[in-house]
Scaffold this motif. Structure first.
Motif, PDB file in Angstrom:
ATOM      1  N   ASN A 143      31.007  46.641  30.759  1.00  0.00           N
ATOM      2  CA  ASN A 143      29.617  46.408  31.125  1.00  0.00           C
ATOM      3  C   ASN A 143      28.952  45.356  30.246  1.00  0.00           C
ATOM      4  OD1 ASN A 143      29.203  48.880  33.026  1.00  0.00           O
ATOM      5  ND2 ASN A 143      30.125  49.743  31.189  1.00  0.00           N
ATOM      6  N   LEU A 144      28.342  44.354  30.886  1.00  0.00           N
ATOM      7  CA  LEU A 144      27.505  43.366  30.209  1.00  0.00           C
ATOM      8  C   LEU A 144      26.090  43.518  30.731  1.00  0.00           C
ATOM      9  CD1 LEU A 144      27.001  40.764  28.501  1.00  0.00           C
ATOM     10  CD2 LEU A 144      27.538  39.462  30.591  1.00  0.00           C
ATOM     11  N   ASN A 145      25.115  43.565  29.808  1.00  0.00           N
ATOM     12  CA  ASN A 145      23.720  43.709  30.197  1.00  0.00           C
ATOM     13  C   ASN A 145      22.858  42.789  29.350  1.00  0.00           C
ATOM     14  OD1 ASN A 145      20.889  45.039  29.928  1.00  0.00           O
ATOM     15  ND2 ASN A 145      21.773  46.000  31.731  1.00  0.00           N
TER      16      ASN A 145
ATOM     17  N   ARG B 131      29.278  44.459  35.827  1.00  0.00           N
ATOM     18  CA  ARG B 131      30.118  45.631  35.556  1.00  0.00           C
ATOM     19  C   ARG B 131      31.473  45.451  36.235  1.00  0.00           C
ATOM     20  NH1 ARG B 131      28.969  51.452  34.792  1.00  0.00           N
ATOM     21  NH2 ARG B 131      30.662  52.688  35.673  1.00  0.00           N
ATOM     22  N   LEU B 132      32.507  45.233  35.437  1.00  0.00           N
ATOM     23  CA  LEU B 132      33.868  45.081  35.945  1.00  0.00           C
ATOM     24  C   LEU B 132      34.620  46.389  35.737  1.00  0.00           C
ATOM     25  CD1 LEU B 132      36.171  43.298  37.064  1.00  0.00           C
ATOM     26  CD2 LEU B 132      36.691  42.682  34.684  1.00  0.00           C
ATOM     27  N   THR B 133      35.094  46.970  36.829  1.00  0.00           N
ATOM     28  CA  THR B 133      35.855  48.217  36.779  1.00  0.00           C
ATOM     29  C   THR B 133      37.328  47.902  37.011  1.00  0.00           C
ATOM     30  OG1 THR B 133      33.956  49.439  37.652  1.00  0.00           O
ATOM     31  CG2 THR B 133      36.087  50.541  37.721  1.00  0.00           C
TER      32      THR B 133
ATOM     33  N   LYS C 229      46.820  57.017  41.708  1.00  0.00           N
ATOM     34  CA  LYS C 229      47.282  56.014  40.758  1.00  0.00           C
ATOM     35  C   LYS C 229      46.103  55.182  40.250  1.00  0.00           C
ATOM     36  CE  LYS C 229      51.897  55.423  42.829  1.00  0.00           C
ATOM     37  NZ  LYS C 229      52.870  54.433  43.373  1.00  0.00           N
ATOM     38  N   ASN C 230      46.374  54.394  39.204  1.00  0.00           N
ATOM     39  CA  ASN C 230      45.410  53.409  38.710  1.00  0.00           C
ATOM     40  C   ASN C 230      45.767  52.062  39.301  1.00  0.00           C
ATOM     41  OD1 ASN C 230      45.844  55.412  36.125  1.00  0.00           O
ATOM     42  ND2 ASN C 230      43.714  54.771  36.344  1.00  0.00           N
ATOM     43  N   VAL C 231      44.966  51.590  40.252  1.00  0.00           N
ATOM     44  CA  VAL C 231      45.276  50.325  40.917  1.00  0.00           C
ATOM     45  C   VAL C 231      43.996  49.522  41.139  1.00  0.00           C
ATOM     46  CG1 VAL C 231      47.350  51.146  42.107  1.00  0.00           C
ATOM     47  CG2 VAL C 231      45.124  51.442  43.178  1.00  0.00           C
ATOM     48  N   GLY C 232      44.076  48.220  40.918  1.00  0.00           N
ATOM     49  CA  GLY C 232      43.010  47.324  41.329  1.00  0.00           C
ATOM     50  C   GLY C 232      41.826  47.244  40.394  1.00  0.00           C
ATOM     51  N   SER C 233      40.884  46.398  40.788  1.00  0.00           N
ATOM     52  CA  SER C 233      39.653  46.200  40.027  1.00  0.00           C
ATOM     53  C   SER C 233      38.512  45.894  40.984  1.00  0.00           C
ATOM     54  CB  SER C 233      39.818  45.067  39.006  1.00  0.00           C
ATOM     55  OG  SER C 233      40.015  43.831  39.663  1.00  0.00           O
ATOM     56  N   MET C 234      37.281  46.121  40.517  1.00  0.00           N
ATOM     57  CA  MET C 234      36.103  45.953  41.344  1.00  0.00           C
ATOM     58  C   MET C 234      34.955  45.441  40.481  1.00  0.00           C
ATOM     59  SD  MET C 234      34.228  48.889  43.650  1.00  0.00           S
ATOM     60  CE  MET C 234      33.962  49.942  42.217  1.00  0.00           C
ATOM     61  N   LEU C 235      34.095  44.613  41.077  1.00  0.00           N
ATOM     62  CA  LEU C 235      32.987  44.016  40.342  1.00  0.00           C
ATOM     63  C   LEU C 235      31.665  44.407  40.978  1.00  0.00           C
ATOM     64  CD1 LEU C 235      32.077  41.997  38.100  1.00  0.00           C
ATOM     65  CD2 LEU C 235      32.183  40.207  39.845  1.00  0.00           C
ATOM     66  N   ASN C 236      30.731  44.872  40.139  1.00  0.00           N
ATOM     67  CA  ASN C 236      29.344  45.083  40.544  1.00  0.00           C
ATOM     68  C   ASN C 236      28.470  44.179  39.683  1.00  0.00           C
ATOM     69  OD1 ASN C 236      28.828  47.448  42.556  1.00  0.00           O
ATOM     70  ND2 ASN C 236      30.485  48.160  41.228  1.00  0.00           N
ATOM     71  N   ARG C 237      27.629  43.399  40.338  1.00  0.00           N
ATOM     72  CA  ARG C 237      26.760  42.471  39.626  1.00  0.00           C
ATOM     73  C   ARG C 237      25.377  42.515  40.271  1.00  0.00           C
ATOM     74  NH1 ARG C 237      29.430  37.462  40.303  1.00  0.00           N
ATOM     75  NH2 ARG C 237      30.591  37.829  38.375  1.00  0.00           N
TER      76      ARG C 237
ATOM     77  N   LYS D 295      25.475  43.416  44.078  1.00  0.00           N
ATOM     78  CA  LYS D 295      26.558  42.821  44.864  1.00  0.00           C
ATOM     79  C   LYS D 295      27.866  43.466  44.437  1.00  0.00           C
ATOM     80  CE  LYS D 295      29.032  39.841  47.262  1.00  0.00           C
ATOM     81  NZ  LYS D 295      29.162  39.964  48.739  1.00  0.00           N
ATOM     82  N   ASN D 296      28.556  44.072  45.399  1.00  0.00           N
ATOM     83  CA  ASN D 296      29.803  44.775  45.130  1.00  0.00           C
ATOM     84  C   ASN D 296      30.960  44.021  45.764  1.00  0.00           C
ATOM     85  OD1 ASN D 296      31.882  46.808  46.503  1.00  0.00           O
ATOM     86  ND2 ASN D 296      31.249  47.664  44.556  1.00  0.00           N
ATOM     87  N   GLU D 297      32.088  43.907  45.031  1.00  0.00           N
ATOM     88  CA  GLU D 297      33.247  43.201  45.567  1.00  0.00           C
ATOM     89  C   GLU D 297      34.528  43.740  44.944  1.00  0.00           C
ATOM     90  OE1 GLU D 297      35.151  38.679  45.562  1.00  0.00           O
ATOM     91  OE2 GLU D 297      32.984  38.950  45.357  1.00  0.00           O
TER      92      GLU D 297
END
Length: 292
Positions: free
Chosen positions: A122-124, A144-146, A166-174, A202-204
């Motif tokens: 998390n960056l704020n 916020r990068l997950t 499983k632990n797979v992938g990543s997601m970005l909320n800005r 914005k979610n991606e």
């Protein structure tokens, strides 16, 4: 009867520093271990640092009487999220698999000793100000990068299971958040404060398991799209001449583009992403009234 058991062990530390009520610094470090995770990845290390500068207390601000308070701040940190399942990493046996009218048990989950924490970076950056001792404004920008997303990943049915955790992938909320408060009456018996809150997110999805789509009914997870994308046939209203329903074909052309011709046969229309429930803007208006 039955019972469940969940254990979390945490080591916590924090350092705060404040100089002359103008400069602030904070650092956190923690180590967490959970029984919900695989034996190989049970422990996670998380931390954060933050700082703030109260500009309004600087000497060069002394002539600006209308600025009651002004502070800028920034923070960055990593925290963890646990799976909702208490035993999703274990090789479990379950009842209910009866055979020839006899009670039976069978394996119900695939073990994953490498199941780990989902991590959020998390960056704020933001500021807080109060003007004329009446108007308060707070603004925040966040990123916020997950990573190591906890996902139920489809598996080949030849192994006897449809999915595995499983632990797979990543997601970005800005996004940005804005909060405004105004004291309409503050020095009389009647006090009235009104406020407005607005936010945009914005979610991606950045990365998925092997880059493959994960489809669950009318929802789809796809790289480059929102986590909450709708997956369905695209309805095109009714034919004004006949009143019959119409759909967009959305079949692929030779050049890779989508065929936007209409059809009245829904079986010929291909499923596609038709939108998301993500709002462009969320907000609220609040009022607080008190007497004496």
């Amino acid at each position: 009867s039955g019972y469940s058991r969940d254990r979390l062990l945490s080591l916590l530390s924090r350092v705060n520093y404040d100089y002359d009520d103008k400069y602030y610094f904070s650092a956190n470090y923690r180590r967490d271990g959970s029984s919900r995770l695989g034996a190989n990845k049970r422990w996670g290390t998380f931390w954060s640092v933050s700082g703030a500068w109260r500009i309004s207390r600087e000497s060069f601000m002394s002539n600006l009487d209308w600025v009651t308070d002004l502070k800028i701040r920034a923070s960055y940190g990593v925290n963890g999220t646990l799976p909702s399942s208490l035993y999703g990493h274990l090789n479990l046996m379950s009842t209910g698999y009866d055979y020839q009218e006899k009670p039976g048990i069978a394996p119900s989950t695939i073990p994953n000793p490498d199941l780990a924490w989902e991590k959020n970076k998390n960056l704020n950056i933001g500021f807080d100000t109060r003007l004329f001792d009446r108007l308060s404004i707070s603004f925040d920008y966040y990123n916020r990068l997950t990573t190591d997303l906890l996902q139920s990943v489809p598996t080949s049915l030849t192994v006897g299971f449809a999915s595995a955790l499983k632990n797979v992938g990543s997601m970005l909320n800005r996004g940005v958040e804005l909060d405004i408060n105004y004291d309409v009456f503050s020095k009389s018996s009647l006090k009235w404060n009104t406020g407005l809150s607005l936010s945009h997110n914005k979610n991606e999805i950045n990365e998925l398991y092997d880059g493959k789509d994960i489809i669950d009914g009318t929802r789809i997870l796809r790289e480059g799209e929102s986590y909450y994308s709708w997956w369905s046939r695209e309805w095109a209203g009714v034919d004004p001449a006949t009143g019959e329903e119409q759909w967009v074909l959305n079949t692929k052309n030779e050049d890779g583009s989508l065929n936007k011709e209409l059809t009245k046969d829904p079986s010929k229309a291909q499923r596609t992403i038709i939108g998301t429930p993500d709002p462009k803007l969320t907000g609220g208006w609040r009022n607080s009234l008190s007497w004496k």
